[in-house]
Design an enzyme around this catalytic site. Sequence first.
Site, short mmCIF file in Angstrom:
data_model
loop_
_atom_site.label_atom_id
_atom_site.label_comp_id
_atom_site.label_asym_id
_atom_site.label_seq_id
_atom_site.Cartn_x
_atom_site.Cartn_y
_atom_site.Cartn_z
N CYS A 109 12.33 4.64 2.93
CA CYS A 109 12.37 6.08 2.62
C CYS A 109 13.02 6.81 3.79
CB CYS A 109 10.97 6.61 2.34
SG CYS A 109 9.76 6.33 3.65
N LYS A 146 4.56 1.11 -5.89
CA LYS A 146 5.48 0.08 -6.36
C LYS A 146 4.74 -1.09 -6.98
CE LYS A 146 9.39 1.21 -3.39
NZ LYS A 146 8.77 2.41 -2.80
N ALA A 160 0.83 -1.20 0.00
CA ALA A 160 0.00 0.00 0.00
C ALA A 160 0.87 1.26 0.00
CB ALA A 160 -0.93 -0.01 1.21
N PRO A 161 0.37 2.31 -0.65
CA PRO A 161 -0.92 2.44 -1.34
C PRO A 161 -0.96 1.91 -2.76
CG PRO A 161 0.20 4.55 -1.37
CD PRO A 161 1.08 3.63 -0.57
N GLY A 162 0.20 1.53 -3.33
CA GLY A 162 0.17 0.92 -4.65
C GLY A 162 1.17 1.43 -5.65
N GLU A 195 -0.69 -6.19 1.95
CA GLU A 195 -0.67 -5.09 2.92
C GLU A 195 -1.27 -5.60 4.22
OE1 GLU A 195 -0.30 -2.05 5.23
OE2 GLU A 195 0.61 -2.05 3.24
#
Length: 468
Positions: free
Chosen positions: A227, A112, A108-110, A130
């Site tokens: 990240c 990748k 999530a959220p999508g 997820e």
Amino acid sequence: MAVQLPNSFSKRMQSQLGTEYDAFLLSLSETAATSVRINRTKLAGKPNGTSIPWCDTGFYLDERPLFTLDPLLHAGVYYVQEASSMFLEQAFHELPDGPIKVLDLCGAPGGKSTHIASLLPANSLLVSNEVIRSRASILSENLKKWGNPNVLVTNNDPKDFAPFEGFFDVLVVDAPCSGEGLFRRDENAITEWSPENTQLCAQRQQRILADVWPALKPGGMLIYSTCTYNPGENEENLKWLSEFAEVENISLPVKDEWGVTQTEAAGLSGYRFYPHKTKGEGFFMAVVRKLDGETARMPKKIKGAAFTTASRNEKVLIEDWLTSDEMELLNLNGTLLSFPGRYTADLTWLQQNLRIVHAGIKTGEIKKKEVLPAHELALSTILNRGKFPEIELSLEESIRFLHRDDIRPEATERGWHLLTYRDIPLGWAKNLGNRFNSNYPKEWRIRMDITEYLTGKLEEENAKFPIR
């Protein structure tokens, strides 16, 4: 405006970056770039913007539009994604040709997952997972809009994949992290940061890797990313992985002009994105090959499938709806699903151990002696465009349709019509003669007040859309 950073974070970054720290600090006060990635199954052209060098379908935009009002976003023509994370594409270039099975563990959220769906070799399978249920629904929605039929969305903890030892060729773990790379975009990431939290994140990342590691087959590829800038969540976790598992480094070709910082730990390569050196947010990625473990052994007999193969009569009801003859039509309690035939046994095995949110393409709902076309079929790559009459909507009509307002486009035929915007399918509406019934999903509708835009601002926003 200067960003107020935690003191201990600043000290660590000064040590980590040395003379580059001032440039890094300055970059955090600059406006973040807006970038999108195009769905090549729906758009062959080039959007307005400049290319992202490490992603063939990625583009930077000159300004950020109000994406909510762009019908093409809702139709899955592009995905709004941070540019650095599109570096994932470089890892997939290292894969051999031929069908593979991929697990995107933290999907999530999508961003990748939709990217992976576009990068997969033909006849491959993507399982996108997820752990948080509400986020799994968002992941499912975005993948449905992207339109690929060879996708499963699951809602499971990493340890739930233990029964599938050696099942996946590629494992993508975009691990939950301390979020230091998001400081420029998200003030909450700064307020929630602490040295203690980075340690907890590193421990959680190790637990995630340990739980899911058996599901990767020998010779399979792990793509690990975060990240964050913290070495404890990045390079140190690679060192930790190499201490309990046999792994081999996979180095990626990186051009100097990209501004990517290459690192090394325990003989394993890492790739860092800093906002003062690359046009994007903070990001880290590493790729390794698994050398130990067992290859998957599917049970000889798998019982208890939640679905059945559709009957001959049910198949006749949707005859010519699909362009692909590689789909198996399945019946799940009156819902017809199109799923790649080569993976139906895998689907049966997976659904016995995992919570499946969606599988393949929902094709229709059986109602008495007819089938109502499903919304996600309209957005899919397997829809036969010649089967249904089509109505091209204006921008305003499209926004009203996506808002679930009544629309009355011109149509001479009764029955189901495929509604399009700029020749891209948006969904279905049934002409009853005196009105149109929309089957656009209520949970997907535009929720914002669109009144002021329909009375004067819509064209102004349209000028900013990435595809015009």
